[in-house]
Scaffold this active site. Sequence first.
Site, PDB file in Angstrom:
ATOM      1  N   SER A   1       6.406 -21.833  54.703  1.00  0.00           N
ATOM      2  CA  SER A   1       6.463 -22.696  55.871  1.00  0.00           C
ATOM      3  C   SER A   1       6.866 -24.127  55.513  1.00  0.00           C
ATOM      4  CB  SER A   1       5.114 -22.705  56.597  1.00  0.00           C
ATOM      5  OG  SER A   1       4.155 -23.432  55.869  1.00  0.00           O
TER       6      SER A   1
ATOM      7  N   LYS B   1       0.849 -28.326  55.603  1.00  0.00           N
ATOM      8  CA  LYS B   1       1.821 -28.780  56.600  1.00  0.00           C
ATOM      9  C   LYS B   1       1.984 -30.297  56.524  1.00  0.00           C
ATOM     10  CE  LYS B   1       2.378 -24.856  59.034  1.00  0.00           C
ATOM     11  NZ  LYS B   1       1.727 -24.036  57.992  1.00  0.00           N
TER      12      LYS B   1
END
Lengths: 193, 193
Positions: free
Chosen positions: B115, B152
């Site tokens: 990700s 993230k």
Amino acid sequence: MEDKKLRSRIREISGFYADKGRMPSFSEVGKLVGLRSKNAVSKLVKRLEALNVLARDEKGRLVPGSIAYPVKMLGTVEAGFPSPAEEELADTLSLDEFLIGNRDATFLLRVSGDSMSGAGILPGDMVLVDKGRSPGSGDIVIAEVDGEWTMKYLKKRGGSVTLLPANPAYEPIRPKKELKIAGVVTAVVRKYK
Amino acid sequence: MEDKKLRSRIREISGFYADKGRMPSFSEVGKLVGLRSKNAVSKLVKRLEALNVLARDEKGRLVPGSIAYPVKMLGTVEAGFPSPAEEELADTLSLDEFLIGNRDATFLLRVSGDSMSGAGILPGDMVLVDKGRSPGSGDIVIAEVDGEWTMKYLKKRGGSVTLLPANPAYEPIRPKKELKIAGVVTAVVRKYK
DNA sequence: CTTGACAGTGAACGTTCGTTCACTTTATAA
DNA sequence: TTATAAAGTGAACGAACGTTCACTGTCAAG
């Protein structure tokens, strides 16, 4: 001894080693942790030996144990952070030892182009380059083609050699004449902030 | 003394330090490089001090100089490799010192998802995470959202917080209730082969 | 050939090292 | 309270340490 006290003593000794690059002598340990008797230090050292915080030579001299490996290795990102108790049991690692295979032959270069961004090597990153390694197909290499230095994937097919960028904006290089490969990229390092 | 002989002696001493994590004593240096007199060693040490290969404490004890910094830092990829003579003058660096700011609070995690591949962080990479740092907007963080751990980008806008992946295949996360930020990613490390 | 600088030898010396022993203090549990 | 183990003190001791000094061999320049 309370766990907390021992912990802080270990931290003192680690700090000394990180600072100076050598282990403290017994009397220095004494001053560091607040013990006036070398016998007390001797007992402390025995405990730290059992905990692998420090160790001894074949000559009996103090050498760092887990102290020399400054960063604790945990699991994966998905696993998140374990509880503090488990943390203490984590393996520790030295990045120098982990990343550097061939001490005398490896160098650090800063990356300036984005021709390898597809391989996760961005401008500003540092790459560790081993000069003494024979490059294989698929390796990322530092090469001199027609007078210019670049970092590219090396592809060997049959007798021919191609330098392949990891960014579609760049063209593969099929060296006309001269192709000097100076080294193989063995690691990438990026520091934020 | 011939340069070559001195060079090999430095290599011997560096090797000893890399092996054991401590500097050799004078007599050990003697054995290492083939000198039977401690006076000869004393003279050698003075020369190595001048060369910053090793140094001394305020207590006069031997500590590593450039020996402690195992990798030579050169210029950029485009600059290629300098001549061997210039190489010797290169600054040396310890990756541990370079990458680890807060010794006790930094940990190593392995990356498993893709990700963050847009930020050059690929599955299999290792990230250094500082647990003790207060996360700012734009930092890459390890966070627990609704019971799951992820890595993230952290985006703060006004009072709200968003976790942003660096891969269009994933959706931004706007945490419903709980958002625990365990640490800030301070470095990325990738080892090939 | 001589001189001088350099590399190394070998031994003497005081200092610091780590070990050990007998003892005291502090904390824990019966 | 008393017993008992753990934590620390202080001093003695031999071994290893690094410094220093007088000396030897080697080699190149004058």
